[in-house]
Write a protein that holds these residues in place. Sequence first.
Motif, PDB file in Angstrom:
ATOM      1  N   ARG A  99      17.484  26.505  65.542  1.00  0.00           N
ATOM      2  CA  ARG A  99      18.260  27.497  66.292  1.00  0.00           C
ATOM      3  C   ARG A  99      17.427  27.981  67.484  1.00  0.00           C
ATOM      4  N   ASP A 136      18.884  32.281  68.270  1.00  0.00           N
ATOM      5  CA  ASP A 136      19.886  32.549  67.229  1.00  0.00           C
ATOM      6  C   ASP A 136      21.165  31.724  67.367  1.00  0.00           C
ATOM      7  N   ARG A 137      21.123  30.660  68.161  1.00  0.00           N
ATOM      8  CA  ARG A 137      22.266  29.763  68.271  1.00  0.00           C
ATOM      9  C   ARG A 137      21.851  28.353  67.834  1.00  0.00           C
ATOM     10  N   PRO A 138      22.691  27.671  67.068  1.00  0.00           N
ATOM     11  CA  PRO A 138      22.331  26.319  66.623  1.00  0.00           C
ATOM     12  C   PRO A 138      22.215  25.352  67.800  1.00  0.00           C
TER      13      PRO A 138
END
Length: 243
Positions: A28, A31-33
């Motif tokens: 990530r 906080d984003r894949p």
Amino acid sequence: MRLEKLLAHAGHGSRSEIKRIVKNGWVRLNDRPVKDGGIQVHPLQDRITVDGQLVHYREFIYLMLNKPQGVISATEDSRERTVLDLLDEAHAHFELFPVGRLDKDTEGLLVLTNDGKLAHNLLSPRKHVPKTYFAEVEGAVTEEDGEAFQAGVTLEDGYVAMPAKLTVLVAGDPAANRVSKIELTIMEGKFHQVKRMFEAVGKKVVFLKRISMGPLLLDERLSPGSYRELTETELAELQQVTK
């Protein structure tokens, strides 16, 4: 920096392993894949996690190794064991290299790093970074030997070594089969230099150990083959002496 390169540098696996964990969605970015390991990231500003664990990026690493005998100062060799073979997995992936060389049968202080600038400065003839060795020498090492070294002894190939400081710790006695124990500080690092300097005055080194390089002293708590990272103070002192 490419995300894949950063993860490899931080020890998260081989190229194929990193491609797999990225594809599986374990990585990530802020906080984003992420599904593309080729994207550009900022090592110090972006927050990157692998399976929930924060990735800690370090550009450079500095190790103090007590090099044992029988190991060569190289990054790879098809026949011999190298100093990099002594590293554990936590440090092996940093693409480290030894700063200078110690002969295969010589032990003692060796710095391993991936900081090319610091390594270059430590080895630069213009910097004259002193290196001190402990040695055991057959026969009696004399004050005359010390005077010869201080004046600049001539080696077998005609090269005149820079002045060096010799300290006799234990006087040898050939009649008693007792070796001399000495410390020698040199300001350069020619091939087999300490051994060749003693050969120039008719003596033979039978044991050799480097105990310091500039302000950096070998940690005697390190057994041969062991290593640790430099402290912040040790690193700062090395950087200062090479300015």
